[in-house]
Write a protein that holds these residues in place. Structure first.
Motif, PDB file in Angstrom:
ATOM      1  N   PRO A 164       0.820  -1.215   0.000  1.00  0.00           N
ATOM      2  CA  PRO A 164       0.000   0.000   0.000  1.00  0.00           C
ATOM      3  C   PRO A 164       0.853   1.265   0.000  1.00  0.00           C
ATOM      4  O   PRO A 164       1.952   1.292   0.561  1.00  0.00           O
ATOM      5  CB  PRO A 164      -0.793  -0.113   1.298  1.00  0.00           C
ATOM      6  N   TYR A 165       0.329   2.294  -0.630  1.00  0.00           N
ATOM      7  CA  TYR A 165       0.981   3.612  -0.576  1.00  0.00           C
ATOM      8  C   TYR A 165       0.564   4.301   0.717  1.00  0.00           C
ATOM      9  O   TYR A 165      -0.594   4.202   1.150  1.00  0.00           O
ATOM     10  CB  TYR A 165       0.608   4.440  -1.795  1.00  0.00           C
ATOM     11  N   PHE A 279       6.247  15.796   4.676  1.00  0.00           N
ATOM     12  CA  PHE A 279       5.740  14.418   4.504  1.00  0.00           C
ATOM     13  C   PHE A 279       6.112  13.871   3.137  1.00  0.00           C
ATOM     14  O   PHE A 279       6.452  14.614   2.214  1.00  0.00           O
ATOM     15  CB  PHE A 279       4.233  14.335   4.750  1.00  0.00           C
ATOM     16  N   TYR A 280       6.039  12.541   3.011  1.00  0.00           N
ATOM     17  CA  TYR A 280       6.534  11.826   1.837  1.00  0.00           C
ATOM     18  C   TYR A 280       5.530  10.747   1.459  1.00  0.00           C
ATOM     19  O   TYR A 280       5.106   9.955   2.310  1.00  0.00           O
ATOM     20  CB  TYR A 280       7.897  11.216   2.192  1.00  0.00           C
ATOM     21  N   VAL A 281       5.128  10.723   0.191  1.00  0.00           N
ATOM     22  CA  VAL A 281       4.214   9.686  -0.311  1.00  0.00           C
ATOM     23  C   VAL A 281       5.053   8.562  -0.902  1.00  0.00           C
ATOM     24  O   VAL A 281       5.787   8.768  -1.870  1.00  0.00           O
ATOM     25  CB  VAL A 281       3.269  10.248  -1.398  1.00  0.00           C
ATOM     26  N   THR A 282       4.950   7.372  -0.318  1.00  0.00           N
ATOM     27  CA  THR A 282       5.768   6.247  -0.775  1.00  0.00           C
ATOM     28  C   THR A 282       5.049   4.940  -0.472  1.00  0.00           C
ATOM     29  O   THR A 282       3.926   4.937   0.040  1.00  0.00           O
ATOM     30  CB  THR A 282       7.147   6.283  -0.097  1.00  0.00           C
ATOM     31  N   LYS A 283       5.697   3.832  -0.776  1.00  0.00           N
ATOM     32  CA  LYS A 283       5.123   2.516  -0.485  1.00  0.00           C
ATOM     33  C   LYS A 283       5.478   2.111   0.942  1.00  0.00           C
ATOM     34  O   LYS A 283       6.552   2.451   1.439  1.00  0.00           O
ATOM     35  CB  LYS A 283       5.643   1.477  -1.486  1.00  0.00           C
ATOM     36  N   TRP A 310      -3.690   4.035  -2.427  1.00  0.00           N
ATOM     37  CA  TRP A 310      -3.624   3.025  -3.485  1.00  0.00           C
ATOM     38  C   TRP A 310      -2.978   1.749  -2.963  1.00  0.00           C
ATOM     39  O   TRP A 310      -1.930   1.781  -2.324  1.00  0.00           O
ATOM     40  CB  TRP A 310      -2.839   3.537  -4.692  1.00  0.00           C
ATOM     41  N   LEU A 311      -3.597   0.628  -3.247  1.00  0.00           N
ATOM     42  CA  LEU A 311      -3.106  -0.670  -2.790  1.00  0.00           C
ATOM     43  C   LEU A 311      -2.540  -1.413  -3.994  1.00  0.00           C
ATOM     44  O   LEU A 311      -3.286  -1.996  -4.793  1.00  0.00           O
ATOM     45  CB  LEU A 311      -4.249  -1.462  -2.151  1.00  0.00           C
ATOM     46  N   LYS A 312      -1.242  -1.388  -4.134  1.00  0.00           N
ATOM     47  CA  LYS A 312      -0.604  -2.044  -5.273  1.00  0.00           C
ATOM     48  C   LYS A 312      -0.477  -3.533  -5.013  1.00  0.00           C
ATOM     49  O   LYS A 312       0.134  -3.957  -4.033  1.00  0.00           O
ATOM     50  CB  LYS A 312       0.781  -1.444  -5.539  1.00  0.00           C
ATOM     51  N   TRP A 366      -4.657  -3.402   8.755  1.00  0.00           N
ATOM     52  CA  TRP A 366      -4.556  -3.415   7.301  1.00  0.00           C
ATOM     53  C   TRP A 366      -5.642  -4.306   6.694  1.00  0.00           C
ATOM     54  O   TRP A 366      -6.255  -3.960   5.679  1.00  0.00           O
ATOM     55  CB  TRP A 366      -3.185  -3.903   6.860  1.00  0.00           C
ATOM     56  N   GLY A 367      -5.881  -5.458   7.314  1.00  0.00           N
ATOM     57  CA  GLY A 367      -6.899  -6.368   6.800  1.00  0.00           C
ATOM     58  C   GLY A 367      -8.270  -5.730   6.781  1.00  0.00           C
ATOM     59  O   GLY A 367      -9.027  -5.869   5.817  1.00  0.00           O
ATOM     60  N   SER A 368      -8.592  -5.004   7.836  1.00  0.00           N
ATOM     61  CA  SER A 368      -9.887  -4.325   7.918  1.00  0.00           C
ATOM     62  C   SER A 368      -9.998  -3.242   6.846  1.00  0.00           C
ATOM     63  O   SER A 368     -11.046  -3.089   6.204  1.00  0.00           O
ATOM     64  CB  SER A 368     -10.048  -3.717   9.309  1.00  0.00           C
ATOM     65  N   ALA A 369      -8.919  -2.486   6.635  1.00  0.00           N
ATOM     66  CA  ALA A 369      -8.928  -1.407   5.644  1.00  0.00           C
ATOM     67  C   ALA A 369      -9.071  -1.963   4.231  1.00  0.00           C
ATOM     68  O   ALA A 369      -9.793  -1.406   3.398  1.00  0.00           O
ATOM     69  CB  ALA A 369      -7.655  -0.579   5.766  1.00  0.00           C
ATOM     70  N   ILE A 370      -8.386  -3.070   3.943  1.00  0.00           N
ATOM     71  CA  ILE A 370      -8.476  -3.684   2.616  1.00  0.00           C
ATOM     72  C   ILE A 370      -9.880  -4.208   2.367  1.00  0.00           C
ATOM     73  O   ILE A 370     -10.432  -4.060   1.270  1.00  0.00           O
ATOM     74  CB  ILE A 370      -7.436  -4.820   2.479  1.00  0.00           C
TER      75      ILE A 370
END
Length: 422
Positions: A164-165, A279-283, A310-312, A366-370
């Motif tokens: 995820p980003y 701040f920084y947008v990254t994986k 975004w969930l890559k 993370w599981g709940s968010a996905i």
């Protein structure tokens, strides 16, 4: 008597000719036989070991590829086959894969971004995976990956992992601006930017790679207040999203534009640590809190109304040119096993694609968010999606580097909403 002897002689000659002629079975085993060539049966051109050999092409960082090589070596020793691994740069992956399949020179197995799978499947480049693998990956995969990997009633990829980003930020610098956490709506973002401009001690507001469409989308979603509840607003130019674009226009010189390679990611994190970037947008896999204790990674939180960005996802796919499905099946099953996915999470920080692994306490959020994201269907699943994403990358990069217009940037973002949804 003379005529009788002639008939006997004729019969003997006929039997001799019949005995010398190759039968039907012999002809089947010698399809390439020509006149003047010996009838002695020839050995098969490939041994059983050679017949099972495969080639796998992936796009990974050096450390991840090194780990895959170790797993592959163990697989080859156990199964007595040869598996050739090829690693290509991430930036070249899409065009390289597409070109090789167009020319009929593709590997047996490819590690694809889930966003590409529908395009490649609809073009006839892939084979359905139902017939080639069985086991846990088929029944325990997250619904999000199966939705992305399904086209025309078939599944075309075996899910491997997610990355995820996220937003990584400097808590100390944020506190200097009067905040303990990043804004969650347009009003708070306006106030933060105003405070940042008055402070004048932090050189850059944010860092991201505009040529990475997923990073660009994640930045816009985070600044534009996109929610998990209405997928139709994810790529619409709502009032909040227009405000996010105008904010980028206003602060254009305060965005630190990077190219996104592994070396530059570490350098950017060092600048973030020194307080030169807010701040920084990254994986998520790029950030290890043990290595960067003064920095913090924002995680999805329903309580704070912070959605997943975004969930890559990546999946292994069997190409239509593969002739060794049995070996490919066994190899993919091993690499995507529960044991290997758990190891990838521990060692590389990439999230698993198997539901059962989200029972771990550090993965439940993370599981709940996905799950919430998959219910809303916010990510498009369309054969045209790679084209839309490439256009956004081009227009975002052009705008941030001073050669493109804000209007083109906004239009290419909005066009993604035209792609089909699950």
């Amino acid at each position: 008597m003379k005529h009788k002897n002639q008939w006997v002689l004729f019969a003997v000659l006929l039997l001799a000719l019949i005995s010398l002629s190759p039968g039907e079975d012999s002809a089947l085993t010698q399809p390439g036989r020509q006149e003047g060539i010996s009838f002695v049966p020839q050995p098969k051109q490939r041994t059983e070991k050679e017949a099972g050999n495969i080639k796998v092409t992936v796009s990974m960082g050096p450390e991840e590829f090194s780990q895959l090589n170790k797993i592959n070596q163990a697989f080859m020793e156990e199964h007595h086959v040869q598996v050739e691994l090829v690693n290509i740069p991430e930036r070249d992956a899409y065009h390289s894969f597409k070109s090789s399949m167009d020319m009929g020179e593709s590997s047996d197995v490819l590690l694809l971004d889930n966003a590409w799978i529908r395009e490649f499947a609809s073009a006839g480049f892939l084979l359905p995976v139902e017939a080639y693998y069985s086991g846990q990956a088929g029944v325990d995969s997250l619904s999000t990956s199966l939705t992305e990997n399904t086209w025309n009633g078939y599944v075309w990829g075996v899910p491997k992992d997610y990355d995820p980003y996220v937003i990584v930020y400097h808590p100390g610098k944020l506190q200097e601006l009067g905040y303990t956490q990043l804004p969650k709506n347009a009003r708070e973002w306006s106030e933060l930017v105003a405070s940042y401009n008055k402070n004048n001690h932090i050189p850059y507001l944010a860092a991201f790679d505009p040529s990475d469409a997923y990073a660009t989308i994640s930045l816009l979603w985070r600044m534009g207040g996109a929610s998990d509840t209405d997928k139709d607003l994810d790529f619409s130019l709502s009032a909040d999203m227009k405000a996010a674009f105008l904010r980028i226009q206003e602060m254009k010189s305060k965005f630190y534009v990077i190219s996104g390679d592994d070396t530059e990611e570490e350098l950017t994190l060092k600048q973030l640590e020194r307080g030169e970037i807010l701040f920084y947008v990254t994986k998520a896999s790029a950030f290890d809190d043990k290595l960067w204790p003064t920095l913090k990674m924002e995680q999805p939180s329903p309580q704070r109304d912070v959605r997943i960005l975004w969930l890559k996802g990546r999946s292994f796919c069997l190409t239509a040119q593969s002739k060794n499905a049995k070996t490919a099946n066994a190899w993919i099953s091993e690499i995507t096993s529960s044991r290997q996915q758990a190891a990838v999470y521990r060692e590389e920080g990439k999230l698993p694609a198997l539901k059962t692994l989200y029972n771990q306490s550090d993965l439940k959020r993370w599981g709940s968010a996905i799950l919430t994201r998959s219910r809303s269907g916010s990510v498009p699943v369309d054969a045209k999606l790679p084209g839309y994403l490439n256009q956004l990358s081009s227009d975002a990069s052009a705008y941030l580097t001073g050669t493109g217009s804000l209007k083109s940037f906004m239009v290419s973002f909005e066009h993604i909403g035209q792609a089909a949804r699950p």
